[in-house]
Write a protein that holds these residues in place. Structure first.
Motif, PDB file in Angstrom:
ATOM      1  N   ALA A  77       0.832  -1.203   0.000  1.00  0.00           N
ATOM      2  CA  ALA A  77       0.000   0.000   0.000  1.00  0.00           C
ATOM      3  C   ALA A  77       0.864   1.250   0.000  1.00  0.00           C
ATOM      4  O   ALA A  77       1.948   1.269   0.596  1.00  0.00           O
ATOM      5  CB  ALA A  77      -0.920  -0.001   1.218  1.00  0.00           C
ATOM      6  N   SER A  78       0.370   2.300  -0.627  1.00  0.00           N
ATOM      7  CA  SER A  78       1.072   3.573  -0.621  1.00  0.00           C
ATOM      8  C   SER A  78       0.086   4.705  -0.863  1.00  0.00           C
ATOM      9  O   SER A  78      -1.038   4.480  -1.325  1.00  0.00           O
ATOM     10  CB  SER A  78       2.162   3.596  -1.700  1.00  0.00           C
ATOM     11  OG  SER A  78       1.608   3.429  -2.984  1.00  0.00           O
ATOM     12  N   GLY A  79       0.504   5.911  -0.511  1.00  0.00           N
ATOM     13  CA  GLY A  79      -0.321   7.084  -0.759  1.00  0.00           C
ATOM     14  C   GLY A  79      -1.302   7.431   0.338  1.00  0.00           C
ATOM     15  O   GLY A  79      -2.098   8.365   0.182  1.00  0.00           O
ATOM     16  N   PHE A  80      -1.267   6.706   1.444  1.00  0.00           N
ATOM     17  CA  PHE A  80      -2.148   7.018   2.569  1.00  0.00           C
ATOM     18  C   PHE A  80      -1.541   6.467   3.847  1.00  0.00           C
ATOM     19  O   PHE A  80      -0.590   5.689   3.816  1.00  0.00           O
ATOM     20  CB  PHE A  80      -3.555   6.449   2.342  1.00  0.00           C
ATOM     21  CG  PHE A  80      -3.634   4.945   2.284  1.00  0.00           C
ATOM     22  CD1 PHE A  80      -3.283   4.253   1.129  1.00  0.00           C
ATOM     23  CD2 PHE A  80      -4.073   4.205   3.379  1.00  0.00           C
ATOM     24  CE1 PHE A  80      -3.369   2.874   1.058  1.00  0.00           C
ATOM     25  CE2 PHE A  80      -4.161   2.819   3.319  1.00  0.00           C
ATOM     26  CZ  PHE A  80      -3.810   2.156   2.157  1.00  0.00           C
ATOM     27  N   ARG A  81      -2.141   6.883   4.977  1.00  0.00           N
ATOM     28  CA  ARG A  81      -1.624   6.423   6.267  1.00  0.00           C
ATOM     29  C   ARG A  81      -2.179   5.035   6.558  1.00  0.00           C
ATOM     30  O   ARG A  81      -3.266   4.887   7.139  1.00  0.00           O
ATOM     31  CB  ARG A  81      -2.001   7.410   7.359  1.00  0.00           C
ATOM     32  CG  ARG A  81      -1.214   7.221   8.627  1.00  0.00           C
ATOM     33  CD  ARG A  81      -1.324   8.426   9.528  1.00  0.00           C
ATOM     34  NE  ARG A  81      -0.676   8.182  10.812  1.00  0.00           N
ATOM     35  CZ  ARG A  81      -0.637   9.065  11.797  1.00  0.00           C
ATOM     36  NH1 ARG A  81      -1.218  10.248  11.650  1.00  0.00           N
ATOM     37  NH2 ARG A  81      -0.033   8.787  12.912  1.00  0.00           N
ATOM     38  N   PHE A  82      -1.449   4.046   6.140  1.00  0.00           N
ATOM     39  CA  PHE A  82      -1.904   2.658   6.109  1.00  0.00           C
ATOM     40  C   PHE A  82      -2.452   2.190   7.458  1.00  0.00           C
ATOM     41  O   PHE A  82      -3.489   1.531   7.515  1.00  0.00           O
ATOM     42  CB  PHE A  82      -0.738   1.774   5.680  1.00  0.00           C
ATOM     43  CG  PHE A  82      -1.047   0.320   5.608  1.00  0.00           C
ATOM     44  CD1 PHE A  82      -0.538  -0.561   6.554  1.00  0.00           C
ATOM     45  CD2 PHE A  82      -1.840  -0.197   4.582  1.00  0.00           C
ATOM     46  CE1 PHE A  82      -0.808  -1.912   6.494  1.00  0.00           C
ATOM     47  CE2 PHE A  82      -2.120  -1.556   4.513  1.00  0.00           C
ATOM     48  CZ  PHE A  82      -1.603  -2.412   5.459  1.00  0.00           C
ATOM     49  N   SER A  83      -1.790   2.525   8.540  1.00  0.00           N
ATOM     50  CA  SER A  83      -2.160   1.997   9.852  1.00  0.00           C
ATOM     51  C   SER A  83      -3.520   2.491  10.335  1.00  0.00           C
ATOM     52  O   SER A  83      -4.036   1.984  11.333  1.00  0.00           O
ATOM     53  CB  SER A  83      -1.091   2.347  10.874  1.00  0.00           C
ATOM     54  OG  SER A  83      -0.977   3.751  11.005  1.00  0.00           O
ATOM     55  N   MET A  84      -4.110   3.449   9.644  1.00  0.00           N
ATOM     56  CA  MET A  84      -5.380   4.017  10.081  1.00  0.00           C
ATOM     57  C   MET A  84      -6.593   3.384   9.406  1.00  0.00           C
ATOM     58  O   MET A  84      -7.731   3.769   9.693  1.00  0.00           O
ATOM     59  CB  MET A  84      -5.395   5.529   9.821  1.00  0.00           C
ATOM     60  CG  MET A  84      -4.378   6.290  10.645  1.00  0.00           C
ATOM     61  SD  MET A  84      -4.498   8.060  10.439  1.00  0.00           S
ATOM     62  CE  MET A  84      -6.073   8.368  11.247  1.00  0.00           C
ATOM     63  N   MET A 127       1.994  -3.153   4.455  1.00  0.00           N
ATOM     64  CA  MET A 127       1.650  -4.334   3.677  1.00  0.00           C
ATOM     65  C   MET A 127       0.579  -5.158   4.390  1.00  0.00           C
ATOM     66  O   MET A 127       0.514  -5.195   5.607  1.00  0.00           O
ATOM     67  CB  MET A 127       2.874  -5.213   3.452  1.00  0.00           C
ATOM     68  CG  MET A 127       3.953  -4.554   2.622  1.00  0.00           C
ATOM     69  SD  MET A 127       5.204  -5.725   2.090  1.00  0.00           S
ATOM     70  CE  MET A 127       4.290  -6.687   0.894  1.00  0.00           C
ATOM     71  N   VAL A 128      -0.247  -5.810   3.600  1.00  0.00           N
ATOM     72  CA  VAL A 128      -1.204  -6.782   4.125  1.00  0.00           C
ATOM     73  C   VAL A 128      -0.957  -8.102   3.390  1.00  0.00           C
ATOM     74  O   VAL A 128      -0.708  -8.117   2.190  1.00  0.00           O
ATOM     75  CB  VAL A 128      -2.663  -6.288   3.995  1.00  0.00           C
ATOM     76  CG1 VAL A 128      -3.030  -6.039   2.555  1.00  0.00           C
ATOM     77  CG2 VAL A 128      -3.616  -7.248   4.646  1.00  0.00           C
ATOM     78  N   ILE A 129      -0.976  -9.163   4.167  1.00  0.00           N
ATOM     79  CA  ILE A 129      -0.587 -10.487   3.676  1.00  0.00           C
ATOM     80  C   ILE A 129      -1.770 -11.443   3.771  1.00  0.00           C
ATOM     81  O   ILE A 129      -2.555 -11.376   4.719  1.00  0.00           O
ATOM     82  CB  ILE A 129       0.570 -11.051   4.527  1.00  0.00           C
ATOM     83  CG1 ILE A 129       1.737 -10.072   4.583  1.00  0.00           C
ATOM     84  CG2 ILE A 129       1.013 -12.417   4.011  1.00  0.00           C
ATOM     85  CD1 ILE A 129       2.390  -9.792   3.274  1.00  0.00           C
ATOM     86  N   LEU A 130      -1.865 -12.342   2.809  1.00  0.00           N
ATOM     87  CA  LEU A 130      -2.827 -13.436   2.894  1.00  0.00           C
ATOM     88  C   LEU A 130      -2.064 -14.737   2.690  1.00  0.00           C
ATOM     89  O   LEU A 130      -1.604 -15.029   1.576  1.00  0.00           O
ATOM     90  CB  LEU A 130      -3.930 -13.299   1.849  1.00  0.00           C
ATOM     91  CG  LEU A 130      -5.047 -14.333   1.958  1.00  0.00           C
ATOM     92  CD1 LEU A 130      -5.863 -14.114   3.241  1.00  0.00           C
ATOM     93  CD2 LEU A 130      -5.970 -14.294   0.745  1.00  0.00           C
ATOM     94  N   GLN A 131      -1.904 -15.488   3.767  1.00  0.00           N
ATOM     95  CA  GLN A 131      -1.275 -16.803   3.699  1.00  0.00           C
ATOM     96  C   GLN A 131      -2.357 -17.831   3.420  1.00  0.00           C
ATOM     97  O   GLN A 131      -3.312 -17.946   4.194  1.00  0.00           O
ATOM     98  CB  GLN A 131      -0.555 -17.124   5.004  1.00  0.00           C
ATOM     99  CG  GLN A 131       0.086 -18.496   5.040  1.00  0.00           C
ATOM    100  CD  GLN A 131       1.235 -18.638   4.055  1.00  0.00           C
ATOM    101  OE1 GLN A 131       2.062 -17.741   3.932  1.00  0.00           O
ATOM    102  NE2 GLN A 131       1.285 -19.764   3.352  1.00  0.00           N
ATOM    103  N   MET A 132      -2.206 -18.564   2.328  1.00  0.00           N
ATOM    104  CA  MET A 132      -3.218 -19.534   1.917  1.00  0.00           C
ATOM    105  C   MET A 132      -2.616 -20.926   1.938  1.00  0.00           C
ATOM    106  O   MET A 132      -1.658 -21.205   1.203  1.00  0.00           O
ATOM    107  CB  MET A 132      -3.720 -19.194   0.508  1.00  0.00           C
ATOM    108  CG  MET A 132      -4.226 -17.760   0.374  1.00  0.00           C
ATOM    109  SD  MET A 132      -4.981 -17.428  -1.221  1.00  0.00           S
ATOM    110  CE  MET A 132      -3.588 -17.670  -2.314  1.00  0.00           C
ATOM    111  N   ASN A 133      -3.175 -21.784   2.775  1.00  0.00           N
ATOM    112  CA  ASN A 133      -2.710 -23.163   2.906  1.00  0.00           C
ATOM    113  C   ASN A 133      -3.826 -24.125   2.508  1.00  0.00           C
ATOM    114  O   ASN A 133      -4.989 -23.736   2.431  1.00  0.00           O
ATOM    115  CB  ASN A 133      -2.276 -23.433   4.339  1.00  0.00           C
ATOM    116  CG  ASN A 133      -1.143 -22.534   4.785  1.00  0.00           C
ATOM    117  OD1 ASN A 133      -0.256 -22.195   4.008  1.00  0.00           O
ATOM    118  ND2 ASN A 133      -1.171 -22.141   6.045  1.00  0.00           N
ATOM    119  N   SER A 134      -3.452 -25.360   2.274  1.00  0.00           N
ATOM    120  CA  SER A 134      -4.417 -26.417   1.919  1.00  0.00           C
ATOM    121  C   SER A 134      -5.344 -25.945   0.803  1.00  0.00           C
ATOM    122  O   SER A 134      -6.562 -26.080   0.893  1.00  0.00           O
ATOM    123  CB  SER A 134      -5.227 -26.821   3.150  1.00  0.00           C
ATOM    124  OG  SER A 134      -4.387 -27.272   4.176  1.00  0.00           O
TER     125      SER A 134
END
Length: 121
Positions: free
Chosen positions: A24-31, A78-85
């Motif tokens: 992500a970019s261009g904004f205050r991500f943590s909000m 960053m936001v993550i999606l861990q996909m298993n099985s």
């Protein structure tokens, strides 16, 4: 301006794993609350997972509970999606999205371009 850029998609066999990232970019991500959605061919876009601003709260679609995990790195936007099985029915284009506020009950106002995930033997 606000940008969301997904990466990490690809072709994987059933039972395998993939890790999707959204920069992500261009904004205050943590909000802002963030979510992952997916859209399979011929189907409507559906919610996969949501995460609160600090990452303490998460929510998953029933179809992915116990297999997928959403997380975020506020230091690196960053936001993550861990996909298993992974299953064949997980095949879709996966999208990262920003909510309008710190609440995931608010609508979504920005979307990434999507990353293709194909689960096939």
């Amino acid at each position: 301006q606000v940008q969301l850029v997904e990466s990490g998609g690809g072709l994987v066999q059933p039972g395998g794993s993939l890790r999707l990232s959204c920069a992500a970019s261009g904004f205050r991500f943590s909000m802002y609350a963030m979510s992952w959605y997916r859209q399979a061919p011929g189907k409507e876009r559906e919610l996969v997972a949501r995460i609160s601003t600090a990452g303490r709260s998460t929510m998953y679609a029933d179809s992915v509970k116990g297999r997928f995990a959403i997380s975020r790195d506020n230091a690196n936007d960053m936001v993550i999606l861990q996909m298993n099985s992974l299953k064949v029915e997980d095949t879709a284009v996966y999208y990262c999205s920003r909510h309008r506020s710190n609440s995931w009950h608010s609508g979504n106002d920005y979307w990434g371009q999507g990353t293709q995930v194909t689960v096939s033997s």
